[in-house]
Design a protein around this motif. Structure first.
Motif: not given
Length: 202
Positions: A82, A85-90, A92, A142, A186
């Motif tokens: 999780e 995945a969160e880091n990948a979204r934040k 990207a 962004h 972020n």
């Protein structure tokens, strides 16, 4: 003669009694041995059952510990997945945003070197300013935030000191000039701000 025979009979009886006593003693010992032999398997069986019970308890405890470890490992793997995945979204856009910072720097340099007293250049300067602002606004949407620490205390987590200059008019260890603005994505440092730090005159 009769008396001698009587004495002999008495001796024979006594001998027979002794032999009977010895036989009874031997029989008693044999019986004790038989009784002990009969009791021993029961005791051994009882000990065997206790040992099996202890082994079963230990096996159950081991199985429970392994199950708990498996559950904990599964939870850790899920949390890591999780978080990844969160880091990948934040983050990207990290590489793309880094490339866009070069464009923002060039627009900054163009504005810094523009001759603002030249009336014929004012429309172009205004266009560059609008382009620069639009780019920073797009980056901010962004979560790419500008770091412009002019006059702020020096923060090594977000600032990179290029020089320290004595300045009686500035607070020691504060930023007196920004050579290149920094950015975060972020909340994570994308590029530090390159600054000149004030120090107390010697």
């Amino acid at each position: 003669m009769t008396e001698i025979v009587y004495v002999a009979d008495e001796q024979d009886k006594s001998a027979l009694q002794d032999e009977d006593a010895q036989v009874e003693a031997i029989v008693g010992e044999i019986q004790d041995a038989i009784d002990a032999a009969e009791q021993e398997p029961a005791a051994t069986e009882e000990q065997s059952l206790e040992a099996q019970l202890e082994e079963a308890k230990q096996a159950a405890a081991d199985a429970k510990e392994q199950a708990l470890r498996a559950v904990a490992d599964a939870q850790n793997i899920r949390r890591r997945a999780e978080k990844d995945a969160e880091n990948a979204r934040k983050f990207a856009l990290e590489k793309f945003a880094g490339d866009m910072l070069v464009v923002a720097d060039n627009l900054d340099r163009a504005l810094a070197s523009a001759d603002r007293d030249n009336e014929s250049l004012k429309p172009m300067i205004e266009g560059v300013e609008l382009t620069h602002k639009s780019m920073l606004d797009a980056l901010a949407r962004h979560n790419v935030e500008l770091i412009n620490p002019m006059g702020e205390p020096f923060n090594p987590e977000f600032h990179q000191a290029m020089a320290m200059v004595p300045n009686p008019d500035a607070e020691p260890n504060s930023v007196m000039d920004v050579m290149q603005k920094g950015f975060t994505l972020n909340g994570r440092l994308l590029r530090p701000a390159m600054v000149v730090v004030a120090k107390a005159p010697e």
